[in-house]
Design a protein around this motif. Structure first.
Motif, PDB file in Angstrom:
ATOM      1  N   GLN A   1      75.640  33.807  49.346  1.00 32.03           N
ATOM      2  CA  GLN A   1      76.001  33.330  50.690  1.00 32.03           C
ATOM      3  C   GLN A   1      74.757  32.709  51.317  1.00 32.03           C
ATOM      4  O   GLN A   1      73.753  33.387  51.521  1.00 32.03           O
ATOM      5  CB  GLN A   1      76.521  34.489  51.538  1.00 32.03           C
ATOM      6  N   LEU A   2      74.851  31.421  51.620  1.00 30.47           N
ATOM      7  CA  LEU A   2      73.730  30.693  52.225  1.00 30.47           C
ATOM      8  C   LEU A   2      73.953  30.624  53.722  1.00 30.47           C
ATOM      9  O   LEU A   2      74.864  29.949  54.195  1.00 30.47           O
ATOM     10  CB  LEU A   2      73.633  29.295  51.609  1.00 30.47           C
ATOM     11  N   HIS A   3      73.090  31.307  54.460  1.00 31.08           N
ATOM     12  CA  HIS A   3      73.311  31.503  55.896  1.00 31.08           C
ATOM     13  C   HIS A   3      72.326  30.705  56.739  1.00 31.08           C
ATOM     14  O   HIS A   3      72.297  30.823  57.964  1.00 31.08           O
ATOM     15  CB  HIS A   3      73.177  33.000  56.231  1.00 31.08           C
ATOM     16  N   GLY A   4      71.500  29.891  56.084  1.00 38.38           N
ATOM     17  CA  GLY A   4      70.477  29.159  56.822  1.00 38.38           C
ATOM     18  C   GLY A   4      70.791  27.681  56.961  1.00 38.38           C
ATOM     19  O   GLY A   4      71.934  27.291  57.174  1.00 38.38           O
ATOM     20  N   ASP A   5      69.745  26.870  56.801  1.00 35.75           N
ATOM     21  CA  ASP A   5      69.868  25.428  57.000  1.00 35.75           C
ATOM     22  C   ASP A   5      69.840  24.680  55.671  1.00 35.75           C
ATOM     23  O   ASP A   5      69.404  23.528  55.610  1.00 35.75           O
ATOM     24  CB  ASP A   5      68.730  24.938  57.899  1.00 35.75           C
ATOM     25  N   GLU A   6      70.305  25.321  54.625  1.00 33.80           N
ATOM     26  CA  GLU A   6      70.277  24.727  53.296  1.00 33.80           C
ATOM     27  C   GLU A   6      71.122  23.451  53.261  1.00 33.80           C
ATOM     28  O   GLU A   6      72.285  23.470  53.669  1.00 33.80           O
ATOM     29  CB  GLU A   6      70.811  25.733  52.265  1.00 33.80           C
ATOM     30  N   ASP A   7      70.523  22.354  52.747  1.00 34.32           N
ATOM     31  CA  ASP A   7      71.249  21.086  52.719  1.00 34.32           C
ATOM     32  C   ASP A   7      71.915  20.861  51.360  1.00 34.32           C
ATOM     33  O   ASP A   7      71.823  21.701  50.451  1.00 34.32           O
ATOM     34  CB  ASP A   7      70.327  19.913  53.074  1.00 34.32           C
TER      35      ASP A   7
END
Length: 223
Positions: A93-99
């Motif tokens: 689960q990517l919860h940040g600002d990953e583009d």
């Protein structure tokens, strides 16, 4: 419950449950016995529920469950890969600002059986901006997760305006998070496209990382 069966289950309107911010093996086992669908472990050091303050990667790897989710916030690809292997995770689960580029490169490195969940953080923005963010997600994402925006990246216990979900097109099954509680669960009926799974955390705790299992059992009966 593998990724394929998870996605197929969206066809039968069976609302699933993810309990996030777990820190104790005893509670993990209790939740497994309650047929909890997803177990969320937070690998973000600034979180009050940072799992490595309580459990080792080996501890998590030994948990026999097909819905182990590792939650990451702006972490490096190398670190996510290392943790996913050592903890034997089923979902990232990517919860940040990953583009988009980050997600594509991460997917190349991960075990192909690991599912990808991308969080869309919802604040005071308009539905047009939310839609734009959704449309920018790469096709390798398996699930979206809608959460209340905050500088702490979740765990606020605050609910965003669920009516916004009726103003956008949601192309993937999604997790609904952000202040879900026994007091507002009835409001799910106002959402046209129902979530694939609820994602609960702070509203079902006695203190950060310690879940109120009785409340979770009550929620289970409701859904």
């Amino acid at each position: 419950m593998d990724l394929q069966s998870n996605q197929q289950s969206t066809c039968n309107n069976q609302l699933k449950l993810k309990v996030c911010g777990l820190t104790g093996l005893d509670q993990v086992q209790e939740l497994i016995s309650m047929n909890t669908d997803f177990l969320g472990f937070i690998f973000y050091e600034k979180s009050l529920r940072y799992v490595l303050n309580h459990l080792s990667l080996e501890d998590i790897s030994k948990v026999e469950h097909q819905g182990k989710v590792g939650v990451f916030v702006n972490e490096s690809i190398e670190k996510i890969f290392e943790i996913s292997q050592k903890a034997n995770l089923n979902f990232i689960q990517l919860h940040g600002d990953e583009d988009e580029n980050f997600i594509i490169e991460l997917k190349k490195k991960l075990n192909p059986e690991i599912g990808m969940i991308k969080v869309i953080r919802i604040g005071a923005g308009k539905s047009e901006q939310i839609q734009k963010t959704i449309n920018q997600q790469p096709t390798i994402i398996n699930y979206l997760l809608f959460d209340t925006d905050s500088t702490a990246f979740g765990g606020t216990g605050k609910q965003f305006d669920w009516n916004l979900l009726n103003e956008i097109e949601i192309p993937l099954p999604y997790f609904l998070s952000g202040g879900i509680s026994l007091k507002n669960i009835h409001q799910l009926s106002t959402i046209n496209q129902k979530p694939f799974s609820l994602d609960i955390n702070s509203k079902f705790e006695t203190e950060p990382g310690i879940k109120n299992l009785n409340q979770i059992k009550t929620l289970r009966k409701i859904i």
